[in-house]
Design an enzyme around this catalytic site. Sequence first.
Site, PDB file in Angstrom:
ATOM      1  N   TYR A 261      -7.392   2.017 -11.716  1.00 28.03           N
ATOM      2  CA  TYR A 261      -8.210   1.784 -10.519  1.00 28.03           C
ATOM      3  C   TYR A 261      -7.623   0.640  -9.696  1.00 28.03           C
ATOM      4  CZ  TYR A 261     -10.290  -2.200 -13.039  1.00 28.03           C
ATOM      5  OH  TYR A 261     -10.495  -3.365 -13.726  1.00 28.03           O
ATOM      6  N   CYS A 262      -7.935   0.644  -8.400  1.00 26.65           N
ATOM      7  CA  CYS A 262      -7.556  -0.438  -7.491  1.00 26.65           C
ATOM      8  C   CYS A 262      -8.609  -0.501  -6.391  1.00 26.65           C
ATOM      9  CB  CYS A 262      -6.148  -0.234  -6.925  1.00 26.65           C
ATOM     10  SG  CYS A 262      -5.939   1.284  -5.972  1.00 26.65           S
ATOM     11  N   THR A 263      -8.343  -1.202  -5.311  1.00 21.58           N
ATOM     12  CA  THR A 263      -9.351  -1.416  -4.268  1.00 21.58           C
ATOM     13  C   THR A 263      -9.784  -0.125  -3.589  1.00 21.58           C
ATOM     14  OG1 THR A 263      -8.359  -3.576  -3.852  1.00 21.58           O
ATOM     15  CG2 THR A 263      -9.912  -2.745  -2.200  1.00 21.58           C
TER      16      THR A 263
ATOM     17  N   ILE B 103     -12.370   1.212  -5.977  1.00 30.55           N
ATOM     18  CA  ILE B 103     -13.612   0.496  -6.274  1.00 30.55           C
ATOM     19  C   ILE B 103     -14.615   0.659  -5.144  1.00 30.55           C
ATOM     20  CG2 ILE B 103     -14.594  -1.777  -6.803  1.00 30.55           C
ATOM     21  CD1 ILE B 103     -11.742  -2.549  -7.806  1.00 30.55           C
TER      22      ILE B 103
END
Length: 581
Positions: free
Chosen positions: A215-217, A246
């Site tokens: 996951y990342c932004t 996210i």
Amino acid sequence: MGTSSCGDHEKQRIEDEEQYGVLLYYKYTSVPDLDELVSFYESSCNSLGLLGRVRLSPKGVNVTVGGKLTALEEHIAAAKSNCLFEGTDFKLASCHHPLNDKVAEECGFTSLSIRVVEELVTFSPCPPLKPPEISNAGKHLSAAEFHSVLQSANGKSENKELVLLDARNLYETRIGKFESENVETLDPEIRQYSDLPTWIDQNAEKMKGKNVLMYCTGGIRCEMASAYIRSKGAGFENTFQLYGGIQRYLEQFPSGGFFKGKNFVFDHRISVGSSKEDIIGSCLLCNNTFDDYSPRCRCRLCRMLVLVCNHCRVKGDIYICELCRKHGKGEVPLSLDPLNQPSESNGDNTRRKLRILCLHGFRQNASSFKGRTGSLAKKLKNIAELVFIDAPHELQFIYQTATPPSGVCNKKFAWLVSSDFDKPSETGWTVAQCQFDPLQYQTQTEGFDKSLTYLKTAFEEKGPFDGILGFSQGAAMAAAVCGKQEQLVGEIDFRFCVLCSGFTPWPLLEMKEKRSIKCPSLHIFGSQPGKDRQIVTQASSDLAGLFEDGCATIVEHDFGHIIPTKSPYIDEIKAFLYQFI
């Protein structure tokens, strides 16, 4: 009537704030006409008053812009009318207007920046790494699917082990991350995204044979990183990524779900939390709970953002981040004797070398300048890594002999050019119309804006850099950047400059005799008039005079148009650089 009028104004102010928003989206796709795409963004964003960053490449787009919600919605509609954006996830969030000008400026939300780049996000380390095929990226999991996998892992044992991999930087993971019982979370603790491939290589065994949830932004960093993991072959097939990042997860689970803390964002909002507003960050100095980056405190050594609470924060204080401390840099005194330095190759105590961007002189190139500074690089090998780039203005091949030189023409470049600048001809060599003028640098008053934009891209794609070293015209270009340093925060960040045989470029002529440039600088030039036949001694001395008292260090030598590497000159160069280690 007066009260009603004030009420109307207040109501309008609130409505205006409610109408503001931020839009994030990316798309990996083959771009058939890059110039046409640039024109689309210039037209759409400028006409709608959108500010922020637009990055374009032959392989797609990466956009973060802010403006009125109605304007952002109109931009989305325009983009959707182009088949290029079919299937794009446009992430639009309403928010307040930028309240902190410093934060907005650092995040690039006080202007519109549209640039063509090689990579939408800089995944390649130095030396360059061939990017993985984006078509091999990990399977997308929706926010609901991602949540369900973590929920199932909490209740029972899976057939294959499950690990969470955070693809973000340390300053992001400090204030928010996914946490789930029975699931290991891998936090690479990296300063920048381009460090991730090396971390993956070193920790591949932790992921091999497991289900990897990345996951990342907003999702774009996971695209490339998941493809890189999967490219390692057998045992790495089960790599998945959170679609929409996210941001989409928190929209689906407003109370936070498995995400704890706040989501760091690269715009004026700084971070976005769940309805719980739990804080997992802590002050660098006292370890008390704290997660507010709005003061913009940074590590003195690597310039990474750090968290310093209101109680501990004192104007002028120097902060050393946990990564620099971990690798021993935080124990280095601020003042050192350069002739009695400890070894810098003792295991975990190895200090990160300074990264210095090197700008060559007029009618040179990166390769030739690297060759000319070979001795300097060798003597600074334990202190600094020198990175060389070509200037953006390609010059004609000019000769003064009766016949043109034979052999292959090595391209020559410049940072600044004269008003009668001609692009190189397709026929190769061109005979000079007159003798070379040793004062030609005084007429080189064009091309700065193009070179500045070029340097912004270099810092974004090849940075970060601790300092800039310029030689001759390269020193003039570096000095001009120093003069605009406050305006370039967030785009061209560095801590010092080294100016060798430099002269005052036209953008700084109006500052002459004012000593208004505050950047720490080292000025190296010949002390004997006539020895340097390219740049007169007085010109280099005048340039040094533009830097504020206490900021400029001068090293004068007895040679010509060179950078000396013998004692005592090299010792003075080292002494200057050791201040920043």
